[in-house]
Design an enzyme around this catalytic site. Sequence first.
Site, PDB file in Angstrom:
ATOM      1  N   SER A 267       0.826  -1.200   0.000  1.00 21.92           N
ATOM      2  CA  SER A 267       0.000   0.000   0.000  1.00 21.92           C
ATOM      3  C   SER A 267       0.867   1.260   0.000  1.00 21.92           C
ATOM      4  CB  SER A 267      -0.945  -0.075   1.199  1.00 21.92           C
ATOM      5  OG  SER A 267      -2.145   0.569   0.885  1.00 21.92           O
ATOM      6  N   LYS A 271       4.359   2.192  -2.157  1.00 27.95           N
ATOM      7  CA  LYS A 271       4.749   3.412  -2.877  1.00 27.95           C
ATOM      8  C   LYS A 271       6.165   3.802  -2.450  1.00 27.95           C
ATOM      9  CE  LYS A 271      -0.006   5.211  -1.979  1.00 27.95           C
ATOM     10  NZ  LYS A 271      -0.964   4.513  -2.777  1.00 27.95           N
ATOM     11  N   TRP A 358      -9.918   0.020  -5.565  1.00 22.73           N
ATOM     12  CA  TRP A 358      -9.378   1.332  -5.176  1.00 22.73           C
ATOM     13  C   TRP A 358      -7.922   1.467  -5.649  1.00 22.73           C
ATOM     14  CZ3 TRP A 358     -10.827   5.950  -3.824  1.00 22.73           C
ATOM     15  CH2 TRP A 358     -10.062   6.770  -2.996  1.00 22.73           C
ATOM     16  N   HIS A 407      -7.600  -5.693  -0.494  1.00 23.31           N
ATOM     17  CA  HIS A 407      -6.409  -4.896  -0.183  1.00 23.31           C
ATOM     18  C   HIS A 407      -5.747  -5.491   1.056  1.00 23.31           C
ATOM     19  CE1 HIS A 407      -3.966  -1.348  -0.422  1.00 23.31           C
ATOM     20  NE2 HIS A 407      -4.280  -0.963   0.807  1.00 23.31           N
TER      21      HIS A 407
HETATM   22  C1  GCU Z   1      -5.502   4.685   1.511  1.00 24.53           C
HETATM   23  C2  GCU Z   1      -4.878   5.493   0.409  1.00 24.53           C
HETATM   24  C3  GCU Z   1      -4.023   4.620  -0.507  1.00 24.53           C
HETATM   25  C4  GCU Z   1      -3.031   3.842   0.316  1.00 24.53           C
HETATM   26  C5  GCU Z   1      -3.744   3.106   1.421  1.00 24.53           C
HETATM   27  C6  GCU Z   1      -2.841   2.398   2.414  1.00 24.53           C
HETATM   28  O1  GCU Z   1      -6.431   3.796   0.981  1.00 24.53           O
HETATM   29  O2  GCU Z   1      -5.910   6.111  -0.312  1.00 24.53           O
HETATM   30  O3  GCU Z   1      -3.337   5.412  -1.461  1.00 24.53           O
HETATM   31  O4  GCU Z   1      -2.295   2.986  -0.501  1.00 24.53           O
HETATM   32  O5  GCU Z   1      -4.495   4.000   2.186  1.00 24.53           O
HETATM   33  O6  GCU Z   1      -1.680   2.739   2.550  1.00 24.53           O
HETATM   34  O7  GCU Z   1      -3.350   1.517   3.116  1.00 24.53           O
END
Ligand code: GCU
Length: 426
Positions: A267, A271, A358, A407
């Site tokens: 997540s 990044k 998402w 997720h």
């Molecule tokens: C939120 C956010 C995402 C991210 C995620 C996470 O959903 O919008 O961009 O990847 O959190 O880190 O769990």
Amino acid sequence: MPLRLRSLLASLPFLLLPAPPMHAAQPLPPTITEESQVPPYELPQPLLSSANTPILSPSQWETLRRPELLRLFETHVYGKTPLGRPDALRFVVREEIPNARGNQATRLRVALLFDGTETGPQMELLVYLPNHVPGPVPVILGLNFDGNYTTTAEPDLPVPSHWAMGLFANKLEKHTPSPAGRGIHQHLWPYAYALEHGFGVATAAYGEIEPDADGFAPQGPRGLAPLPESGAWGRIGAWAWGLSRAMDYLETHPRVDAQRVVLTGFSRLGKAALWAGAQDPRFAMVASFGSGAGGAALSKRLFGETVQHLVARNAGWFTPSFTQYAANEAQLPVDQHELLALIAPRPLLVTSGSTDLWSDPRGEFLSALAASPVYQLLGHSGLPPTMPPASSLLESRIGYFLRPGAHDVTLEDWQALLRFAKKHLP
Ligand code: GCU
């Protein structure tokens, strides 16, 4: 109490609320989760320079296009990382247990003191090295959300005092680690599985590097360097910097094969792993799990989370100029496939959860596909053009895996990661 009076009282707080200010932010548009609704978009070409020079050789890629893309990501997306390894950086082994986990592993807790002091910015790295492998071992390195003690049920890991996110952790007080958190994220960190396969694992809490909220920058690594003149770094940059410092430590350990350190992250931490892998060539392989928008997923493809959503909630992850691309993605001079390309020719695995709309699984696949020409230019295999069904691993040098489900990170993601690593990092 009579019903009418009760309902009048219940509505009072609303009557007392002031009217929203006229400048209140516009509500975000509905999220697109239907393929047929994705507006057309055009991607920049990774093998065409800003001055329209076609990139036809590996040396042109290395000397011209790669540095140019790095600058573009610094300027428009994550900001410039103005700080390398601080001269004062100090490693303090707080604990070394040779027979942890029923003698499966050697466990270390190592403090990385970024300015050399016990009271300054720091992070604690938790390291496991498999005992049954004598020589230097490959290590999987990634940040965790809530503290090292949440990644395992081992009772003797201390409960830390740093900021924690509170991922999936309804029973925890948000941002405050407590004993109830011990082991709550074990399923994200299948240590036994990695160790059995001869891999070490290292992790640290992202919130210890810098809390994931506005206002903490001066206390973390971003406080150690003057702000770059343009493109101030955001929190993703700070966390990525922490991953490089973890690498600084791993390089010093005789039982770690520093040529085979695999960077991973889930997540927002996926990044950070991708940005760290793009900047620091010491990472031999990268695997992002469900990194989504601002990670592996394309920004110009409007599906699931968009730049507009990203900056509405988490502008501080990025450099300030990234916000100008909210609802204006077509103007971005780069897209995330070019971030993936910055990791070439090193092996890169992108994984998504099939129902994690998402994070745009298809946008992650298309991104890896659009990065493939760079891998091919550098003499490696790229992805085949068709998105694979769930559970089948595409093992090209830039690979893709669609895990069935939401997720999350499961054993299946780790199985794909290890299989991929064994193939590409023999
Ligand atoms: C939120 C956010 C995402 C991210 C995620 C996470 O959903 O919008 O961009 O990847 O959190 O880190 O769990």
